[in-house]
Write a protein that holds these residues in place. Structure first.
Motif, PDB file in Angstrom:
ATOM      1  N   ALA A 132       0.844  -1.208   0.000  1.00 26.34           N
ATOM      2  CA  ALA A 132       0.000   0.000   0.000  1.00 26.34           C
ATOM      3  C   ALA A 132       0.876   1.254   0.000  1.00 26.34           C
ATOM      4  O   ALA A 132       0.604   2.218  -0.727  1.00 26.34           O
ATOM      5  N   PHE A 133       1.938   1.221   0.801  1.00 25.95           N
ATOM      6  CA  PHE A 133       2.791   2.425   0.890  1.00 25.95           C
ATOM      7  C   PHE A 133       3.541   2.645  -0.434  1.00 25.95           C
ATOM      8  O   PHE A 133       3.712   3.783  -0.872  1.00 25.95           O
ATOM      9  N   ILE A 134       3.979   1.543  -1.060  1.00 27.57           N
ATOM     10  CA  ILE A 134       4.636   1.680  -2.371  1.00 27.57           C
ATOM     11  C   ILE A 134       3.605   2.150  -3.405  1.00 27.57           C
ATOM     12  O   ILE A 134       3.896   2.995  -4.256  1.00 27.57           O
ATOM     13  N   ALA A 135       2.398   1.615  -3.309  1.00 22.32           N
ATOM     14  CA  ALA A 135       1.346   2.033  -4.251  1.00 22.32           C
ATOM     15  C   ALA A 135       1.118   3.545  -4.152  1.00 22.32           C
ATOM     16  O   ALA A 135       0.892   4.216  -5.154  1.00 22.32           O
ATOM     17  N   LEU A 136       1.232   4.073  -2.939  1.00 20.54           N
ATOM     18  CA  LEU A 136       1.002   5.513  -2.732  1.00 20.54           C
ATOM     19  C   LEU A 136       2.258   6.340  -2.981  1.00 20.54           C
ATOM     20  O   LEU A 136       2.248   7.558  -2.775  1.00 20.54           O
ATOM     21  N   ILE A 165       5.040   6.412  -1.307  1.00 21.61           N
ATOM     22  CA  ILE A 165       5.626   6.974  -0.083  1.00 21.61           C
ATOM     23  C   ILE A 165       7.150   6.872  -0.212  1.00 21.61           C
ATOM     24  O   ILE A 165       7.684   5.801  -0.501  1.00 21.61           O
ATOM     25  N   ALA A 166       7.839   7.975   0.029  1.00 23.18           N
ATOM     26  CA  ALA A 166       9.270   8.045  -0.278  1.00 23.18           C
ATOM     27  C   ALA A 166      10.035   8.582   0.936  1.00 23.18           C
ATOM     28  O   ALA A 166       9.427   9.129   1.870  1.00 23.18           O
ATOM     29  N   PRO A 167      11.385   8.450   0.918  1.00 21.84           N
ATOM     30  CA  PRO A 167      12.175   8.970   2.036  1.00 21.84           C
ATOM     31  C   PRO A 167      11.846  10.436   2.302  1.00 21.84           C
ATOM     32  O   PRO A 167      11.700  11.235   1.367  1.00 21.84           O
ATOM     33  N   CYS A 203      10.335   2.235   3.594  1.00 16.73           N
ATOM     34  CA  CYS A 203      10.196   3.310   2.597  1.00 16.73           C
ATOM     35  C   CYS A 203      11.058   4.517   2.977  1.00 16.73           C
ATOM     36  O   CYS A 203      11.078   5.507   2.243  1.00 16.73           O
ATOM     37  N   GLY A 204      11.707   4.463   4.143  1.00 18.46           N
ATOM     38  CA  GLY A 204      12.490   5.621   4.601  1.00 18.46           C
ATOM     39  C   GLY A 204      11.600   6.768   5.037  1.00 18.46           C
ATOM     40  O   GLY A 204      12.042   7.918   5.116  1.00 18.46           O
ATOM     41  N   ALA A 205      10.344   6.475   5.324  1.00 17.95           N
ATOM     42  CA  ALA A 205       9.395   7.533   5.684  1.00 17.95           C
ATOM     43  C   ALA A 205       9.253   7.641   7.205  1.00 17.95           C
ATOM     44  O   ALA A 205       9.666   6.747   7.944  1.00 17.95           O
ATOM     45  N   ARG A 265       4.746  17.972   5.023  1.00 16.36           N
ATOM     46  CA  ARG A 265       5.400  16.742   4.556  1.00 16.36           C
ATOM     47  C   ARG A 265       4.486  15.507   4.652  1.00 16.36           C
ATOM     48  O   ARG A 265       4.886  14.401   4.274  1.00 16.36           O
ATOM     49  N   THR A 266       3.303  15.686   5.208  1.00 18.72           N
ATOM     50  CA  THR A 266       2.393  14.537   5.353  1.00 18.72           C
ATOM     51  C   THR A 266       1.951  14.056   3.975  1.00 18.72           C
ATOM     52  O   THR A 266       1.532  14.854   3.137  1.00 18.72           O
ATOM     53  N   ARG A 267       2.031  12.732   3.764  1.00 12.55           N
ATOM     54  CA  ARG A 267       1.643  12.171   2.461  1.00 12.55           C
ATOM     55  C   ARG A 267       0.465  11.213   2.546  1.00 12.55           C
ATOM     56  O   ARG A 267      -0.134  10.872   1.531  1.00 12.55           O
ATOM     57  N   ALA A 268       0.172  10.702   3.742  1.00 10.50           N
ATOM     58  CA  ALA A 268      -0.945   9.743   3.864  1.00 10.50           C
ATOM     59  C   ALA A 268      -1.344   9.596   5.329  1.00 10.50           C
ATOM     60  O   ALA A 268      -0.607  10.024   6.231  1.00 10.50           O
TER      61      ALA A 268
END
Ligand SMILES: Cc1ncc(COP(=O)(O)O)c(C=O)c1O
Length: 411
Positions: A67-71, A73-75, A96-98, A124-127
């Motif tokens: 799910a995180f890769i699908a979204l 989500i990156a360092p 993911c380094g997040a 910086r919030t992504r999800a």
């Protein structure tokens, strides 16, 4: 006194055993492609959850990473997660380094608090990740409103909540991506397994490319650029075992009857505990159900317990043969991975700065929930068990009658 408990969930039905035996006789142990068994499971789940895209995975944890890769989500990205959850809701973010940004719970259900989510959003919030704790749906209307207003996707961790309803829809289908666990003693379990659920084709394609390279990716009708990546994938092998998938297919067929039985048994336990007067029992908000529950958790009310501690009470209930305990799942802010300073693995150096010491006043609701929670092992309540319930009632009554004597006894 010793309570005679019955058989313990999970068990494998004769039909599931026959199915697994047939597969073993045929040597049908893997499906590198999207073969017939995995396809059948994914189709069954697609219709159960009413979502168009399902990727069966090796575990709930790998579904969360997917799910995180699908979204994307990156360092450096921040993702808001509940502090009161199982660690796997958040730990794939380290891969993911997040930065997992921990968030407090609401007192009534133990679920992530929409007001606290909003307070923790930064540029910086992504999800946002939501866990439906012990099967009770999180307040998705409020959470989705916050998320939509800020343009953030939401992941539902429905590992505990297969079969729960929220305002006419199933948990796992309420946000951008849902995940379930099909492992351990979950309501539908092949021992190990999980799935990612989504209505978003792009997310589906990215999850497939991450964990299902070669034929599965080639034959999942992926568009570019993902089709070109099908052969090598993104570096993980997250396929579910075919034998586990076969067991899960059979379990989805009767999951509703099993949920109904378990719910009835747990309602009886609630009535018994309510009459004791020292517990807050798990209720359901209007238009919600707890589906598979995943554990029965009540909350101790120390103010009603005449100075008897929860530890003493648990010891007394255990002495009567009851399967009760302090749940092992601690809020994440008290776990070494989230607050320790020592990093032992080089690949986690990039996220060492994410760990911080939390103050004693942080996450007050989650802290109190953890301090007062008492868990009843739910594995014995998956079938009719009137005798066990009667023994539980008698044992709890006995402990309550002797409550005053517990005050001075050893835990
Ligand atoms: C809330 C939650 N999320 C994720 C998981 C991870 O699932 P799995 O054990 O299938 O990897 C679990 C497992 O119990 C869980 O309780």
């Amino acid at each position: 006194m010793s309570v005679q408990h019955g058989r313990e969930w999970p068990w494998v039905s004769c039909k599931a055993m026959d199915r697994v035996n047939d597969l073993m006789r045929q040597g049908h142990l893997f499906e590198f492609d999207r073969g017939p068994v995995v396809t059948e499971l994914e189709q069954a789940m697609s219709s159960y959850f009413q979502v168009p895209f399902v990727v069966a995975t090796s575990s709930g944890t790998s579904a969360l990473h997917s799910a995180f890769i699908a979204l994307n989500i990156a360092p450096g990205d921040e993702v808001i997660v509940p502090t009161y959850t199982f660690h796997a809701t958040a730990t794939p973010l380290f891969l993911c380094g997040a930065t997992p940004v921990l968030c407090d719970s609401e007192a009534e259900t133990g679920n992530i608090d929409a007001v606290d989510i909003e307070a923790r959003i930064t540029e910086r919030t992504r999800a946002i990740v939501v866990t439906h704790m012990w099967g009770h749906p999180a307040e998705m209307h409020a959470i989705m409103t916050v998320a939509r207003n800020r343009g953030l996707p939401v992941v539902e961790d429905a590992a505990h909540a297969v079969g729960s309803w929220y305002h006419g829809r199933r948990t796992g289908s309420l946000a951008d991506i849902g995940i379930v666990s099909l492992g351990g003693a979950k309501m539908v379990t092949g021992g190990m397994g999980g799935a990612l659920l989504t209505s978003n084709r792009e997310y589906y394609e990215r999850a497939v490319v991450l964990g299902h390279s070669h034929e599965r990716s080639r034959r999942s009708n992926l568009r570019e650029p993902y089709h070109a990546l099908a052969e090598c994938g993104f570096g993980a092998n997250y396929r579910i075992s075919v034998l586990a998938a076969a067991i899960c297919i059979e379990q989805f067929k009767d999951v509703e009857q099993r949920i109904a039985l378990k719910t009835e048994n747990f309602h009886t336990i609630s009535r018994i505990l309510d009459s004791a007067g020292i517990f807050r029992t798990p209720a359901c908000r209007p238009n919600t159900t707890r589906g598979g529950w995943y554990g029965y958790k009540a909350f101790f009310l120390p103010e009603n317990a005449h100075e008897v501690s929860l530890d003493r009470l648990i010891a007394a209930l255990k002495a009567e043969g009851l399967k009760v305990s302090k749940p092992t799942t601690r809020p994440l802010h008290s776990s070494q991975a989230f607050c320790g300073s020592a990093i032992q693995l080089a690949q986690y150096d990039s996220v060492s700065h994410l760990r911080r010491q939390f103050r004693s006043g942080d996450f007050p609701v989650a802290r109190r929930l953890y301090k007062t929670v008492i868990g009843f092992t739910d594995s014995y309540f998956h079938e009719e068990c009137p005798e066990i319930l009667e023994m539980y009632a008698a044992a709890i009554k006995k402990v309550m009658k002797n409550l005053d004597r517990l005050r001075d006894s050893r835990p």
